[in-house]
Design a protein around this motif. Structure first.
Motif, PDB file in Angstrom:
ATOM      1  N   ASP A 273       0.856  -1.177   0.000  1.00  0.00           N
ATOM      2  CA  ASP A 273       0.000   0.000   0.000  1.00  0.00           C
ATOM      3  C   ASP A 273       0.897   1.234   0.000  1.00  0.00           C
ATOM      4  OD1 ASP A 273      -1.768   2.024   0.392  1.00  0.00           O
ATOM      5  OD2 ASP A 273      -2.690   1.173   2.188  1.00  0.00           O
ATOM      6  N   LEU A 274       1.054   1.875  -1.164  1.00  0.00           N
ATOM      7  CA  LEU A 274       1.960   3.015  -1.283  1.00  0.00           C
ATOM      8  C   LEU A 274       1.491   4.217  -0.486  1.00  0.00           C
ATOM      9  CD1 LEU A 274       2.927   2.780  -5.046  1.00  0.00           C
ATOM     10  CD2 LEU A 274       4.204   1.953  -3.068  1.00  0.00           C
ATOM     11  N   ALA A 275       0.219   4.266  -0.115  1.00  0.00           N
ATOM     12  CA  ALA A 275      -0.290   5.362   0.708  1.00  0.00           C
ATOM     13  C   ALA A 275       0.059   5.134   2.180  1.00  0.00           C
ATOM     14  CB  ALA A 275      -1.795   5.487   0.547  1.00  0.00           C
ATOM     15  N   ASN A 276       0.554   3.965   2.494  1.00  0.00           N
ATOM     16  CA  ASN A 276       0.876   3.625   3.881  1.00  0.00           C
ATOM     17  C   ASN A 276       2.313   3.114   3.952  1.00  0.00           C
ATOM     18  OD1 ASN A 276       0.492   3.206   6.589  1.00  0.00           O
ATOM     19  ND2 ASN A 276      -0.518   1.241   6.355  1.00  0.00           N
ATOM     20  N   LEU A 277       3.255   3.929   3.491  1.00  0.00           N
ATOM     21  CA  LEU A 277       4.647   3.501   3.394  1.00  0.00           C
ATOM     22  C   LEU A 277       5.277   3.139   4.735  1.00  0.00           C
ATOM     23  CD1 LEU A 277       6.050   5.943   0.706  1.00  0.00           C
ATOM     24  CD2 LEU A 277       5.486   3.544   0.441  1.00  0.00           C
ATOM     25  N   GLN A 278       4.728   3.614   5.840  1.00  0.00           N
ATOM     26  CA  GLN A 278       5.333   3.305   7.126  1.00  0.00           C
ATOM     27  C   GLN A 278       5.249   1.814   7.447  1.00  0.00           C
ATOM     28  OE1 GLN A 278       2.721   5.348   6.818  1.00  0.00           O
ATOM     29  NE2 GLN A 278       1.166   4.936   8.341  1.00  0.00           N
ATOM     30  N   ALA A 279       4.443   1.058   6.705  1.00  0.00           N
ATOM     31  CA  ALA A 279       4.358  -0.380   6.935  1.00  0.00           C
ATOM     32  C   ALA A 279       5.667  -1.067   6.562  1.00  0.00           C
ATOM     33  CB  ALA A 279       3.208  -0.973   6.130  1.00  0.00           C
ATOM     34  N   GLY A 280       6.446  -0.457   5.683  1.00  0.00           N
ATOM     35  CA  GLY A 280       7.745  -0.997   5.306  1.00  0.00           C
ATOM     36  C   GLY A 280       8.847  -0.193   5.961  1.00  0.00           C
ATOM     37  N   ARG A 281      10.084  -0.512   5.602  1.00  0.00           N
ATOM     38  CA  ARG A 281      11.229   0.235   6.121  1.00  0.00           C
ATOM     39  C   ARG A 281      11.767   1.147   5.026  1.00  0.00           C
ATOM     40  NH1 ARG A 281      15.248  -4.249   7.788  1.00  0.00           N
ATOM     41  NH2 ARG A 281      14.849  -4.451   5.613  1.00  0.00           N
ATOM     42  N   PHE A 282      11.997   2.388   5.379  1.00  0.00           N
ATOM     43  CA  PHE A 282      12.548   3.362   4.437  1.00  0.00           C
ATOM     44  C   PHE A 282      13.948   2.926   4.037  1.00  0.00           C
ATOM     45  CE2 PHE A 282      15.228   7.071   3.720  1.00  0.00           C
ATOM     46  CZ  PHE A 282      14.556   7.662   2.667  1.00  0.00           C
ATOM     47  N   VAL A 283      14.247   2.982   2.730  1.00  0.00           N
ATOM     48  CA  VAL A 283      15.567   2.631   2.221  1.00  0.00           C
ATOM     49  C   VAL A 283      16.261   3.858   1.632  1.00  0.00           C
ATOM     50  CG1 VAL A 283      16.852   1.244   0.546  1.00  0.00           C
ATOM     51  CG2 VAL A 283      14.900   0.245   1.749  1.00  0.00           C
ATOM     52  N   ASP A 284      15.547   4.577   0.737  1.00  0.00           N
ATOM     53  CA  ASP A 284      16.193   5.669   0.018  1.00  0.00           C
ATOM     54  C   ASP A 284      15.137   6.590  -0.592  1.00  0.00           C
ATOM     55  OD1 ASP A 284      18.342   7.095  -1.108  1.00  0.00           O
ATOM     56  OD2 ASP A 284      18.270   5.930  -2.960  1.00  0.00           O
ATOM     57  N   ALA A 285      15.515   7.839  -0.819  1.00  0.00           N
ATOM     58  CA  ALA A 285      14.676   8.792  -1.559  1.00  0.00           C
ATOM     59  C   ALA A 285      15.609   9.652  -2.396  1.00  0.00           C
ATOM     60  CB  ALA A 285      13.864   9.651  -0.607  1.00  0.00           C
ATOM     61  N   ARG A 286      15.344   9.700  -3.678  1.00  0.00           N
ATOM     62  CA  ARG A 286      16.172  10.479  -4.600  1.00  0.00           C
ATOM     63  C   ARG A 286      15.289  11.292  -5.529  1.00  0.00           C
ATOM     64  NH1 ARG A 286      21.306   6.865  -6.118  1.00  0.00           N
ATOM     65  NH2 ARG A 286      21.389   5.725  -4.171  1.00  0.00           N
ATOM     66  N   THR A 287      15.786  12.446  -5.902  1.00  0.00           N
ATOM     67  CA  THR A 287      15.091  13.277  -6.880  1.00  0.00           C
ATOM     68  C   THR A 287      15.368  12.720  -8.268  1.00  0.00           C
ATOM     69  OG1 THR A 287      15.414  15.190  -5.462  1.00  0.00           O
ATOM     70  CG2 THR A 287      14.858  15.632  -7.747  1.00  0.00           C
ATOM     71  N   THR A 288      14.319  12.625  -9.091  1.00  0.00           N
ATOM     72  CA  THR A 288      14.513  12.170 -10.461  1.00  0.00           C
ATOM     73  C   THR A 288      15.257  13.249 -11.246  1.00  0.00           C
ATOM     74  OG1 THR A 288      12.357  13.036 -11.116  1.00  0.00           O
ATOM     75  CG2 THR A 288      12.443  10.715 -10.446  1.00  0.00           C
ATOM     76  N   PRO A 289      15.930  12.863 -12.350  1.00  0.00           N
ATOM     77  CA  PRO A 289      16.693  13.858 -13.124  1.00  0.00           C
ATOM     78  C   PRO A 289      15.870  15.077 -13.559  1.00  0.00           C
ATOM     79  CG  PRO A 289      17.266  11.652 -13.832  1.00  0.00           C
ATOM     80  CD  PRO A 289      16.103  11.517 -12.874  1.00  0.00           C
ATOM     81  N   ASP A 290      14.566  14.889 -13.815  1.00  0.00           N
ATOM     82  CA  ASP A 290      13.736  16.028 -14.231  1.00  0.00           C
ATOM     83  C   ASP A 290      13.289  16.883 -13.046  1.00  0.00           C
ATOM     84  OD1 ASP A 290      11.742  14.542 -12.996  1.00  0.00           O
ATOM     85  OD2 ASP A 290      10.579  14.229 -14.816  1.00  0.00           O
ATOM     86  N   LYS A 291      13.632  16.469 -11.824  1.00  0.00           N
ATOM     87  CA  LYS A 291      13.334  17.176 -10.570  1.00  0.00           C
ATOM     88  C   LYS A 291      11.830  17.301 -10.295  1.00  0.00           C
ATOM     89  CE  LYS A 291      17.590  19.770 -10.351  1.00  0.00           C
ATOM     90  NZ  LYS A 291      18.222  21.043 -10.139  1.00  0.00           N
TER      91      LYS A 291
END
Length: 113
Positions: free
Chosen positions: A10-28
């Motif tokens: 459930d992508l609306a409930n991301l806290q159910a998993g463990r955070f790994v990474d967040a990056r900005t896409t090249p188009d920002k």
């Protein structure tokens, strides 16, 4: 929702998993967020739109706007308009304050055609 390795994440409930990474896409325009499934420990990525703020410091009206279309309308036909797109509220406020401190805030009419 997104299916990965047989699990439903459930992508609306991301806290159910463990955070790994967040990056900005090249188009920002998006953040690519990766979490590990709380059930099967498989990594799952989601592309999340970034917030955009449009700072108009010279235009028919000035301020910080969340709509690029509104900002475009306010600078259309204004000679010497000033507009900047940023990706955080704090940066938008900083840009606007800098223009205020520099005395460069101007409300100007659009040129007649």
């Amino acid at each position: 929702m997104s299916a990965t390795s047989g699990c439903i994440v459930d992508l609306a409930n991301l806290q159910a998993g463990r955070f790994v990474d967040a990056r900005t896409t090249p188009d920002k325009k998006h953040m690519e967020v990766t979490v590990k499934c709380g059930h099967c420990d498989q990594p799952t990525s989601a592309s999340v739109p970034r917030e955009e703020y449009h700072v108009v410091t010279v235009g028919q009206a000035v301020g910080i706007f969340t709509s690029g279309a509104v900002a475009d309308t306010l600078i259309n036909g204004v000679e010497g308009f000033a507009r900047r797109k940023v990706y955080s509220w704090s940066e938008a406020v900083e840009v606007f304050k800098f223009a205020m401190d520099a005395g460069s805030i101007q409300i100007k009419p659009a040129k007649e055609k």
